[in-house]
Enzyme design. Structure first.
Site, PDB file in Angstrom:
ATOM      1  N   PRO A  15      -0.935  10.671  10.189  1.00 45.31           N
ATOM      2  CA  PRO A  15       0.405  10.390  10.716  1.00 45.31           C
ATOM      3  C   PRO A  15       0.819   8.947  10.466  1.00 45.31           C
ATOM      4  CG  PRO A  15      -0.973  11.452  12.383  1.00 45.31           C
ATOM      5  CD  PRO A  15      -1.868  11.071  11.242  1.00 45.31           C
ATOM      6  N   HIS A  47       2.597   1.618   2.439  1.00 45.24           N
ATOM      7  CA  HIS A  47       3.809   1.803   3.244  1.00 45.24           C
ATOM      8  C   HIS A  47       4.771   0.634   3.026  1.00 45.24           C
ATOM      9  CE1 HIS A  47       5.802   3.254   7.070  1.00 45.24           C
ATOM     10  NE2 HIS A  47       6.292   2.031   6.985  1.00 45.24           N
ATOM     11  N   GLU A  48       4.254  -0.588   3.085  1.00 42.68           N
ATOM     12  CA  GLU A  48       5.113  -1.767   2.905  1.00 42.68           C
ATOM     13  C   GLU A  48       5.611  -1.884   1.465  1.00 42.68           C
ATOM     14  OE1 GLU A  48       6.275  -2.999   5.530  1.00 42.68           O
ATOM     15  OE2 GLU A  48       4.784  -1.998   6.793  1.00 42.68           O
ATOM     16  N   HIS A  72       8.674   0.141   1.003  1.00 43.31           N
ATOM     17  CA  HIS A  72       9.899  -0.531   1.460  1.00 43.31           C
ATOM     18  C   HIS A  72      10.469  -1.434   0.371  1.00 43.31           C
ATOM     19  CE1 HIS A  72      10.203   0.801   5.554  1.00 43.31           C
ATOM     20  NE2 HIS A  72       8.955   0.441   5.839  1.00 43.31           N
TER      21      HIS A  72
END
Length: 164
Positions: free
Chosen positions: A78, A123-124, A127
């Site tokens: 998750p 994840h970063e 972005h």
């Protein structure tokens, strides 16, 4: 630059998150920061820490980062994001990556990571490419993380969507 990094770190801490990219605070630069403090680490059960390969991460800065996949095996856990606050979903990510870039002082840095740290880095980096975890999530696992609290209290709860 140091003022921007200080502000980013403050925002990251105020939301209790583990990473933040400059575009998330309205700055169109290729920069991200990460930190997984002992305090936040302790909030997770030993079972979760082990299964997700979590470890404490000291504050790190990457300017103009580049990512190289070093293990193509994917693991699915998750994820949530302050850009999509109040929701989470399972997201497949590569187990190991190498991130290179410049430090806050402008010196070359590299970081070979696996497990939880690799997930945060990916994840970063998403972005910085204009992507959110919702673009690659397992759609059937997308859930509102607030509903458990709402349902447990019979709807008598205030759920803030701003920093702690």
């Amino acid at each position: 630059m140091l003022q921007l990094l200080k502000k980013m770190r403050s925002v990251m801490h105020s939301y209790g998150s583990f990473g933040l990219a400059a575009p998330q605070v309205g700055v169109p630069l290729s920069i991200f920061i990460v930190e997984f403090s002992e305090k936040i680490y302790e909030e997770f059960s030993p079972e979760i820490r082990k299964s997700r390969e979590m470890a404490i991460i000291p504050f790190k800065v990457f300017i103009n980062p580049e990512l190289k996949i070093t293990n193509y095996e994917k693991v699915c856990f998750p994820e949530a994001c302050e850009s999509v606050r109040g929701f989470s979903a399972d997201v497949p990510r590569y187990r190991e990556v190498l991130v290179t870039g410049l430090s806050a002082e402008g010196k070359p840095v590299s970081w070979q990571v696996s497990g939880w740290a690799a997930r945060i880095v990916q994840h970063e980096m998403d972005h910085l490419s204009g992507r959110l975890y919702t673009d690659i999530m397992v759609r059937s696992t997308f859930t509102c993380t607030c509903w458990d609290k709402v349902n447990r209290t019979g709807g008598r709860i205030y759920v803030p969507f701003s920093p702690k």
